[in-house]
Design a protein around this motif. Structure first.
Motif, PDB file in Angstrom:
ATOM      1  N   SER A 187       2.798   1.356  -3.397  1.00 56.49           N
ATOM      2  CA  SER A 187       1.972   1.916  -4.492  1.00 56.49           C
ATOM      3  C   SER A 187       1.484   3.160  -4.363  1.00 56.49           C
ATOM      4  N   ALA A 188       1.181   3.777  -3.215  1.00 61.57           N
ATOM      5  CA  ALA A 188       0.839   5.137  -3.069  1.00 61.57           C
ATOM      6  C   ALA A 188       1.954   6.164  -3.303  1.00 61.57           C
ATOM      7  N   PHE A 220       3.280  20.387  -0.394  1.00 63.79           N
ATOM      8  CA  PHE A 220       2.451  19.398   0.074  1.00 63.79           C
ATOM      9  C   PHE A 220       2.454  18.492   1.132  1.00 63.79           C
ATOM     10  N   ALA A 277       2.451   6.461  -6.920  1.00 68.11           N
ATOM     11  CA  ALA A 277       1.346   7.252  -7.472  1.00 68.11           C
ATOM     12  C   ALA A 277       1.677   8.930  -7.224  1.00 68.11           C
ATOM     13  N   MET A 278       2.417   8.937  -6.109  1.00 71.61           N
ATOM     14  CA  MET A 278       2.683  10.397  -5.670  1.00 71.61           C
ATOM     15  C   MET A 278       3.670  10.942  -6.679  1.00 71.61           C
ATOM     16  N   TYR A 321      -3.277   9.522   9.942  1.00 73.87           N
ATOM     17  CA  TYR A 321      -2.813   8.510   8.871  1.00 73.87           C
ATOM     18  C   TYR A 321      -1.755   9.378   7.763  1.00 73.87           C
ATOM     19  N   LEU A 322      -2.794  10.447   7.187  1.00 73.51           N
ATOM     20  CA  LEU A 322      -1.901  11.357   6.200  1.00 73.51           C
ATOM     21  C   LEU A 322      -0.700  11.767   6.379  1.00 73.51           C
ATOM     22  N   LEU A 368       1.631  17.619  -8.726  1.00 69.27           N
ATOM     23  CA  LEU A 368       2.959  17.875  -8.101  1.00 69.27           C
ATOM     24  C   LEU A 368       4.158  18.321  -9.266  1.00 69.27           C
ATOM     25  N   ASP A 426       2.346  12.140  -9.905  1.00 68.10           N
ATOM     26  CA  ASP A 426       0.953  13.018  -9.611  1.00 68.10           C
ATOM     27  C   ASP A 426       1.157  14.210 -10.413  1.00 68.10           C
ATOM     28  N   PRO A 427       0.422  14.716 -11.391  1.00 71.95           N
ATOM     29  CA  PRO A 427       0.289  15.767 -12.401  1.00 71.95           C
ATOM     30  C   PRO A 427       0.469  16.975 -11.546  1.00 71.95           C
ATOM     31  N   LEU A 463       6.472  11.147   1.353  1.00 73.62           N
ATOM     32  CA  LEU A 463       6.732  12.333   0.375  1.00 73.62           C
ATOM     33  C   LEU A 463       8.059  12.663   0.400  1.00 73.62           C
ATOM     34  N   LEU A 522      -0.281  17.782   4.252  1.00 73.96           N
ATOM     35  CA  LEU A 522      -0.555  16.560   4.857  1.00 73.96           C
ATOM     36  C   LEU A 522      -0.463  16.523   6.428  1.00 73.96           C
ATOM     37  N   ASP A 557       0.873  -1.239  -0.117  1.00 68.85           N
ATOM     38  CA  ASP A 557       0.032  -0.026   0.047  1.00 68.85           C
ATOM     39  C   ASP A 557       0.775   1.193   0.003  1.00 68.85           C
ATOM     40  N   ILE A 582      -3.198  17.952   8.376  1.00 64.17           N
ATOM     41  CA  ILE A 582      -4.474  17.196   8.594  1.00 64.17           C
ATOM     42  C   ILE A 582      -4.196  16.101   9.502  1.00 64.17           C
TER      43      ILE A 582
END
Lengths: 559, 91
Positions: A75-76, A111, A79-80, A121-122, A86, A83-84, A129, A115, A72, A118
């Motif tokens: 893959s996250a 960014f 994806a980061m 988890y974030l 970013l 990120d378009p 990042l 996070l 998880d 918030i």
């Protein structure tokens, strides 16, 4: 391509022999101050796009092979990197005249702050990042990729040293062994490797110069690290390991040498949650129950009744077995709210351990009372011992109080050279002695054990420390009283052999170390253990003592 | 502009894997898609970081919007991605 074998030597901290390719853990990149943009923003954008793409591809590849939990996150992370929004933010900063690595750093920081704000988890994803940022910047600066290496096949992780953050996502299935250039036997690396069961060698000088991808042999018992090892060397080491591994599976139960002589195997317990787990371990009891957790972080001392409850829980888990309780070891370094201590310039040399009982006698008597009551009818064989005893008078004082409160077996910890040197006299009153090698080493070498700058001074194989253990063990033999070792050193299988050879009657360690120690002891006779002890004491430093004993024990196995 | 409302179906919220799957599905769509919480600022649905910062929990309603020839079918399929419990689906 087979090159010439190069033999390096470190300290083996987690046993096992493996051969595999090296993958180096590189430190995060440091941005040079005042970077000047290249003047060609389009080219910079293109390079950054490629760097992002490469990082995304590597993380994606890694997530395809990762263990379930890490998938998880990886893959996250991939994806980061793709990120378009970013990417647009980074490219915008480059067009505004920022150098590419700085643009990456700033955009990710923006960014990351969102996070973090918030939370939960974030907020944890902010670290992911940052890791991406470090990777992209490293690509841009032409540096090796930082963070845990990504490889298709299992590898030997090579690092200057490992920080807790590095090991959080360490995948035991992918890491064959760990080798660090720095660190010592009690460093974070050693602890993690042991707990994951990964062979490890620390303090291995010259190791970090080994090139990525080099085939390397790691012997986590002897500390040998060999680049491009010969087939014969691998076979020999693997053969000896097989004998040791066979002993691990073959033996269980009480510790004994190959001729049947007994060495008691015990565990250390230091937290409330350890209690039940320790009870399940294949051991003959508890050699060191640290009671500080009952007293720390609270406004007042726990009542006799509250203490009794906790001790009772432990004693019941060990019904039919031995439990050695160490009374409160407080001092200026472990301050208690209800024990006023004068400020001391040097807490390690201040009023601590049994010395606090001079100023707070009730605290000790209450504790002894609670232990005594909990022991009654519990079925456990309960012993008590005082920490940081320096003189025979202190040992006698403690024994008298414990005996008066109904505890028949009262001993002293040997953590101060003075106590070891006068062990005969301590044993006039004390019923047994237990050597705490960590503190004894610290006070013998005048080197704080938290200081990593000179790891060789913390090496438990140092002959002066071993000499003090021998003096203490021999005093025990003369008096016909038990002498145990309950420091970190007892979990080193070959050092355990040396201690047994000196006449130490019990070894207490973390439960995870029991099997290896039991197995190693089972391979040698009392005479061979005595020979190992003699060899160690004849050496001039810890490194050569370890080497001499390792070579001798290997030769015993080879025959 | 065509809009569709959908509730987050993943028990963990629109975090981690569900967020990555959603952003990937948006990136594969034929038209750009924006997403927001009711009353919030729309963000690019292809951006996992933007999607994460929505901090959408299980059961939260989100508004998807898109423009263009295949907007309606794109929105319908993304709404479905959003409403699936991906943690459940993973087993």
């Amino acid at each position: 391509m087979a090159g010439v074998a190069v033999h390096l030597k470190g300290i083996g901290v987690s046993p096992g022999v493996v051969v595999g390719p090296v993958a180096k853990l590189s430190p995060p990149p440091v941005l040079p101050a005042g970077m000047v943009p290249s003047g060609d923003p389009d080219a910079d954008i293109q390079r950054t796009r490629e760097a992002l793409d490469r990082v995304r591809a590597e993380l994606g590849e890694r997530s395809a092979h990762a263990a379930s939990v890490a998938v998880d996150v990886l893959s996250a992370q991939a994806a980061m990197a793709a990120d378009p929004v970013l990417a647009a933010s980074i490219f915008g900063k480059i067009r505004d005249g920022r150098a590419a690595p700085e643009a990456v750093k700033d955009a990710l920081a923006a960014f990351g702050e969102q996070l973090l704000s918030i939370g939960g988890y974030l907020a944890e994803r902010a670290a992911d990042l940052e890791d991406i940022g470090n990777r992209v910047i490293s690509v841009l600066l032409g540096l090796p990729m930082p963070g845990l290496p990504i490889r298709d096949e299992p590898f030997v992780l090579l690092a200057q040293d490992l920080a807790p953050a590095d090991t959080a996502t360490l995948d035991a299935a992918n890491v064959l062994a760990i080798v660090t250039e720095q660190g010592g036997p009690t460093s974070h690396t050693a602890i993690i490797a042991k707990s994951l069961g990964i062979p490890a060698v620390v303090a291995c000088k010259g190791a970090f110069a080994v090139q990525d991808g080099t085939r390397i042999l790691v012997d986590g018992m002897t500390g040998a690290v060999v680049t491009e090892p010969s087939e014969e060397e691998v076979a020999e080491r693997v053969g000896r390991l097989a004998k040791r591994r066979a002993a691990v599976t073959e033996y269980s139960g009480p510790g004994r040498l190959s001729d049947g002589s007994r060495v008691q195997l015990l565990v250390n317990v230091g937290t409330s949650s350890d209690i039940e787990r320790a009870g399940l371990a294949d051991c003959e009891g508890v050699g060191l129950f640290r009671t500080e957790f009952l007293f720390l972080d609270r406004p007042g001392a726990p009542s006799v009744e509250e203490q009794r409850e906790t001790y009772r829980r432990l004693f019941e888990s060990f019904s039919g077995r031995k439990v050695v309780v160490r009374t409160l070891d407080a001092g200026a370094d472990k301050p208690l709210a209800f024990v006023r201590m004068a400020d001391e310039p040097n807490p390690a040399l201040g009023v601590r351990g049994f010395r606090t009982a001079r100023f707070h006698p009730d605290l000790l008597d209450d504790q002894l009372r609670a232990i005594s009551r909990a022991a009654m009818g519990s079925g456990a064989d309960v012993w008590v011992m005082a920490p940081m005893v320096a003189t025979p008078a202190e040992a006698a004082d403690f024994a008298r109080r414990a005996h008066e409160l109904g505890l028949p077996l009262a001993g002293a910890m040997v953590e101060i050279p003075a106590a070891a040197l006068r062990a005969d006299h301590l044993l006039h009153a004390a019923d047994f002695l237990s050597i705490g090698t960590n503190d004894l080493s610290q006070y013998t070498y005048a080197m704080d054990r938290e200081t990593g700058a000179l790891p060789e001074l913390l090496d438990p194989w140092q002959p002066a420390l071993l000499e003090l253990v021998r003096i203490t063990a021999q005093a025990g033999q003369r008096a016909g009283k038990p002498v145990g070792v309950c420091g970190e050193a007892a979990s080193d299988p070959q050092l355990a052999v040396v201690f047994a050879g000196m006449g130490v009657t019990s070894l207490s360690m973390a439960p995870v170390s029991l099997a290896e120690v039991r197995a190693e002891l089972s391979l040698y006779s009392a005479a061979q253990c005595a020979k190992a002890a003699e060899l160690a004491l004849a050496e001039r430093d810890g490194e050569s003592a370890r080497e001499a004993v390792g070579t001798y024990l290997d030769s015993v196995l080879q025959t | 502009m065509p809009e569709i409302r959908a509730k987050v179906g993943s028990a963990v919220g629109l975090h981690a894997r569900p967020a990555a799957l959603f952003a990937a599905a948006a990136a594969a769509s034929p038209v750009p898609v924006m997403v927001c919480k009711p009353g919030g600022d729309p963000v690019d649905a292809r951006s996992i970081l933007s999607v994460l910062t929505l901090d959408a929990r299980f059961g939260d309603e989100l508004i998807l919007s898109a423009e263009g020839p295949r907007a309606a079918e794109t929105l319908a399929s993304l709404a479905q991605v959003l409403e699936t419990d991906h943690d459940q689906a993973q087993g």
